[in-house]
Design a protein around this motif. Structure first.
Motif, PDB file in Angstrom:
ATOM      1  N   ALA A   1      21.683  10.919   4.243  1.00  0.00           N
ATOM      2  CA  ALA A   1      21.941  12.345   3.967  1.00  0.00           C
ATOM      3  C   ALA A   1      23.415  12.536   3.619  1.00  0.00           C
ATOM      4  O   ALA A   1      23.754  13.283   2.691  1.00  0.00           O
ATOM      5  CB  ALA A   1      21.552  13.192   5.177  1.00  0.00           C
ATOM      6  N   TRP A   2      24.293  11.879   4.327  1.00  0.00           N
ATOM      7  CA  TRP A   2      25.731  11.978   4.030  1.00  0.00           C
ATOM      8  C   TRP A   2      26.033  11.369   2.653  1.00  0.00           C
ATOM      9  O   TRP A   2      26.857  11.880   1.911  1.00  0.00           O
ATOM     10  CB  TRP A   2      26.569  11.225   5.081  1.00  0.00           C
ATOM     11  N   CYS A   3      25.323  10.274   2.366  1.00  0.00           N
ATOM     12  CA  CYS A   3      25.609   9.542   1.116  1.00  0.00           C
ATOM     13  C   CYS A   3      25.218  10.343  -0.124  1.00  0.00           C
ATOM     14  O   CYS A   3      25.538   9.940  -1.233  1.00  0.00           O
ATOM     15  CB  CYS A   3      24.858   8.214   1.092  1.00  0.00           C
TER      16      CYS A   3
ATOM     17  N   PRO B   1      36.351  17.125   3.059  1.00  0.00           N
ATOM     18  CA  PRO B   1      36.127  18.508   3.505  1.00  0.00           C
ATOM     19  C   PRO B   1      34.717  19.009   3.181  1.00  0.00           C
ATOM     20  O   PRO B   1      34.089  19.694   3.980  1.00  0.00           O
ATOM     21  CB  PRO B   1      37.184  19.312   2.736  1.00  0.00           C
ATOM     22  N   GLN B   2      34.203  18.613   1.987  1.00  0.00           N
ATOM     23  CA  GLN B   2      32.848  19.034   1.622  1.00  0.00           C
ATOM     24  C   GLN B   2      31.818  18.425   2.575  1.00  0.00           C
ATOM     25  O   GLN B   2      30.866  19.066   2.996  1.00  0.00           O
ATOM     26  CB  GLN B   2      32.556  18.602   0.182  1.00  0.00           C
ATOM     27  N   LEU B   3      32.064  17.174   2.922  1.00  0.00           N
ATOM     28  CA  LEU B   3      31.165  16.478   3.841  1.00  0.00           C
ATOM     29  C   LEU B   3      31.185  17.162   5.219  1.00  0.00           C
ATOM     30  O   LEU B   3      30.144  17.363   5.847  1.00  0.00           O
ATOM     31  CB  LEU B   3      31.636  15.025   3.951  1.00  0.00           C
TER      32      LEU B   3
ATOM     33  N   PHE C   1      28.001  18.936   6.884  1.00  0.00           N
ATOM     34  CA  PHE C   1      27.515  18.276   8.114  1.00  0.00           C
ATOM     35  C   PHE C   1      28.525  18.516   9.238  1.00  0.00           C
ATOM     36  O   PHE C   1      29.161  17.585   9.735  1.00  0.00           O
ATOM     37  CB  PHE C   1      27.306  16.774   7.868  1.00  0.00           C
ATOM     38  N   PRO C   2      28.711  19.813   9.616  1.00  0.00           N
ATOM     39  CA  PRO C   2      29.783  20.144  10.561  1.00  0.00           C
ATOM     40  C   PRO C   2      29.604  19.482  11.920  1.00  0.00           C
ATOM     41  O   PRO C   2      30.589  19.107  12.564  1.00  0.00           O
ATOM     42  CB  PRO C   2      29.700  21.674  10.668  1.00  0.00           C
TER      43      PRO C   2
ATOM     44  N   THR D   1      32.051  16.253  13.682  1.00  0.00           N
ATOM     45  CA  THR D   1      32.385  15.762  15.024  1.00  0.00           C
ATOM     46  C   THR D   1      33.133  14.436  14.938  1.00  0.00           C
ATOM     47  O   THR D   1      34.139  14.221  15.620  1.00  0.00           O
ATOM     48  CB  THR D   1      31.086  15.589  15.845  1.00  0.00           C
ATOM     49  N   LEU D   2      32.644  13.566  14.079  1.00  0.00           N
ATOM     50  CA  LEU D   2      33.289  12.261  13.906  1.00  0.00           C
ATOM     51  C   LEU D   2      34.725  12.449  13.393  1.00  0.00           C
ATOM     52  O   LEU D   2      35.670  11.850  13.906  1.00  0.00           O
ATOM     53  CB  LEU D   2      32.464  11.420  12.923  1.00  0.00           C
TER      54      LEU D   2
END
Lengths: 165, 350
Positions: free
Chosen positions: A81-83, A145-147, A151-152, A157-158
Motif C-alpha cells: 500500500a505504501w509502495c 510528506p505525502q506518504l 498513512f498518518p 508513526t514510523l
C-alpha cells in the motif's frame, strides 16, 4: 524479534532498529494509541511496542551506549500500500478504514501486489527490486510528506519515531 | 488442469477426493496418503502409456490391503476447457493376475467421459496430458552423479541427468541457461557459474564456480541443498516442462531462508505468464512437512491442502475452506497454525 533486539544490543554496535509490519487485516494504529496508557491490545503495532519495551527493560546496559532506538511502522493491510504512493490508485489508511467500517475492505493484499508488481505472485528478487526502486523514488522526489499524509498512523508513526531519536 | 482426483481403495485412500488448483501443497501426518497421491498419478501415467517396462511400482500392491477383490479406482476430474470431463481408471482384480508386469496391467482400464456421462471417443487429449505427468523426488547423490549423454535429454525422477539437461540448455536455449545462472547467483551468492566436465567419453558432470574466483566445486562436493536448489531451478526454466509436476518434499535439505526460492520456482511453473514465459501453465502438486514452507502460502491458503485421518479413511481439505479460518489464523503464521494442530494434519496421540 526479541532475539533480534537482544542480538543487536549485545553483539553489535547498531544504534537503531527500524521495523515495518504488515497489519494482516488487524486494526490500523490510531493516534489515541500513542497517549499514555492508550495502547490497544488488538493493534499489532501496539503489541509490538509492548514487546520491545519488555525486552529493552530486561537488557543489561551496554558500556558507553544507550539502548537501541526503535521505529515501527504498520502498513495496512501490507507494505505494498505504501509502495503505491505516488500513483493513481486510491490507496490510503483512510480508504482502508472506511472500507473496513463499511464491512468490505476497499482492496485486497492480492490486488495491492498486482498493482505494485504487475503480478500476484512476484518472486523475492522482483519484490526486492521494486521496493528498493520505490524507496529511492520517494527519497529523490521528496514524497515522504505525502506518504505521511496518506498513512498518518502507519508510516507517520514510523517517521515520528525516527525524528525522536 | 486437474480439478480433483477421487480415490477408491487406493492404499490408505479408501474413498476420498483431493481438491486441486494450479498449485497444491499437501500437508499432513505421516501415513495420510500424501505420497500415495503422487504415486497414484504416476500409476495413471504408466497405465495410460502402457508403460509397464519402466513402471517402478507393483500395480497389485496399490490396492488397500484388506480390500480383497474390491475394484481399485482413480477418477481424474478435469477443469478449464475440459470442465466436467473426467477420466476413470480402475483395476478389476477378477480380470487381472497377481504378478508385477504386463499381466497385472491388463486388469487396469481407463476411459474418459464428458460431463454428460458419454464416453469420449478419442482419448488422445487426456492420454497426452496424463502421459506427461512427472514425479520428482530429488536426491542429491543422484543429481551429483555424472550423466551419460543420450539422445533424449530429460531430468530423471531423482534429478539424475541434471548435467546433461543443463548442458543442453546452454547449447539450445542460452537465454534460459543464463537466467538460471543469474538466479543461482541470487539464491546462492557463493557461486556464480555453472561449469561442465567430461570425465569420460559420453559422460557429463557439472560443477559450480565459487563467486569471484576460478575455484570449481564438483557436484559431488556440493551440499545436498545446493544440488536440490539447482535441480528445482532447472525444472522451473525448462522450455517445455511436463504438464503436471509432482514434487515430493521439494524443501528437503534446503535452508529455511531459501524456501522462498523453492516457492518462486514452483510459481514460475504454475503461473508462467506472470514471469514472462510464453507457455502453458504447469500444474504442481507438492508435499511438505515444513512449517516454514507452509508459512509462505499465508496469502494463498487455497493452495494448502491438509490430509487428515478419519477412521480408516483420509480426508483432504483446503485450508481456505476451513470454517472461520481468517479469524482463527489472525496474524499467526500459517505454518505455526498447522504445527499447532488447529488446522489438522498432525500426528494423532495414542
Amino acid at each position: 524479534m526479541p532475539a533480534v533486539l537482544r542480538h543487536l544490543h549485545y553483539r553489535t554496535d547498531a544504534d537503531a532498529l527500524v521495523v515495518s509490519l504488515d497489519s494482516d487485516g488487524s486494526l490500523s494504529h490510531q493516534p489515541a494509541h500513542d497517549e499514555p496508557d492508550g495502547r490497544a491490545p488488538k493493534c499489532r503495532l501496539c503489541r509490538f511496542r509492548e514487546m520491545i519495551d519488555e525486552v529493552q527493560e530486561s537488557l543489561r546496559p551496554r558500556a558507553g551506549r544507550g539502548p537501541i532506538e526503535t521505529a515501527i511502522g504498520l502498513a495496512v493491510p501490507a507494505i505494498e500500500a505504501w509502495c503505491l504512493v505516488p500513483s493513481e490508485h486510491r490507496v490510503s489508511e483512510n480508504e482502508w478504514n472506511l472500507g473496513l467500517q463499511g464491512g468490505k475492505p476497499p482492496y485486497t493484499k492480492e490486488q495491492l501486489k498486482i498493482w505494485t508488481y504487475g503480478m500476484s505472485r512476484p518472486s523475492l528478487e522482483e519484490e526486492t527490486r521494486r521496493i528498493v526502486e520505490w524507496v529511492r523514488r520517494i527519497v529523490d522526489e521528496g514524497k515522504q510528506p505525502q506518504l505521511e499524509k496518506l498513512f498518518p498512523s502507519g508510516f507517520g508513526t514510523l517517521a515520528r519515531d525516527v525524528r525522536a531519536w | 488442469m486437474l480439478e480433483s482426483i477421487e480415490f477408491h481403495n487406493f492404499r490408505v485412500l479408501r474413498d476420498t477426493t483431493l481438491p486441486l488448483g494450479p498449485c497444491t501443497i499437501l500437508v499432513g501426518a505421516n501415513g495420510t496418503g500424501k505420497s500415495t497421491v503422487l504415486q497414484a498419478l504416476v500409476v495413471a501415467r504408466d497405465i495410460v502409456k502402457r508403460n509397464v517396462a519402466e513402471a517402478s511400482h507393483d500395480f497389485v500392491s496399490l490396492a488397500s490391503r484388506d480390500q480383497g477383490n474390491t475394484i481399485v479406482g482413480l477418477t481424474l476430474h478435469w477443469g478449464g476447457n475440459q470442465h466436467g470431463d473426467y477420466t476413470h481408471l480402475n483395476w478389476d482384480p477378477s480380470r487381472g493376475h497377481t504378478e508385477k508386469g504386463s499381466k497385472s496391467l491388463k486388469a487396469w482400464h481407463f476411459k474418459s467421459f464428458i460431463s454428460d456421462g458419454n464416453e469420449v471417443r478419442s482419448q488422445e487429449d487426456f492420454s497426452y496430458t496424463i502421459g506427461q505427468i512427472k514425479l520428482f523426488s530429488f536426491s542429491a547423490p543422484a543429481i551429483a552423479t555424472p550423466s551419460h549423454v543420450q539422445e533424449t535429454v530429460s531430468l530423471g525422477p531423482d534429478g539424475a541427468g541434471l548435467a546433461t539437461v543443463l548442458d543442453a540448455l546452454r547449447d539450445d536455449s542460452p537465454d534460459r541457461f543464463s537466467a538460471i545462472e543469474q538466479k543461482l547467483q541470487n539464491w546462492l551468492p557463493e557461486f556464480d557459474r555453472i561449469l561442465f566436465d567430461r570425465p569420460s567419453q559420453g559422460v557429463k558432470s557439472l560443477s559450480l564456480q565459487r563467486a569471484g574466483t576460478q575455484q570449481k566445486v564438483p557436484a559431488t562436493g556440493l551440499s545436498d541443498g545446493t544440488l536440490i536448489v539447482l535441480a528445482l531451478l532447472t525444472l522451473a526454466y525448462l522450455p517445455e516442462p511436463p504438464s503436471i509436476v509432482c514434487l515430493e518434499e521439494p524443501d528437503r535439505g534446503i535452508h529455511p531462508r531459501l524456501l522462498r526460492c523453492v516457492q518462486d520456482a514452483i510459481y514460475r511453473l504454475c503461473y508462467p505468464k506472470e514471469c514472462g514465459e510464453d507457455r502453458e501453465p504447469v500444474q504442481v502438486i507438492a508435499t511438505t512437512h515444513s512449517p516454514y514452507f507452509v508459512d509462505l502460502f499465508k496469502d494463498h491458503p487455497e493452495e494448502i491442502v491438509v490430509a487428515n485421518r478419519v477412521g480408516d479413511n483420509v480426508e483432504f481439505k483446503r485450508v481456505s475452506e476451513q470454517p472461520n479460518i481468517q479469524e482463527i489464523l489472525g496474524d499467526t503464521p500459517l505454518g505455526e497454525a498447522w504445527f499447532s494442530g488447529v488446522l489438522g494434519g498432525v500426528p494423532t496421540e495414542s
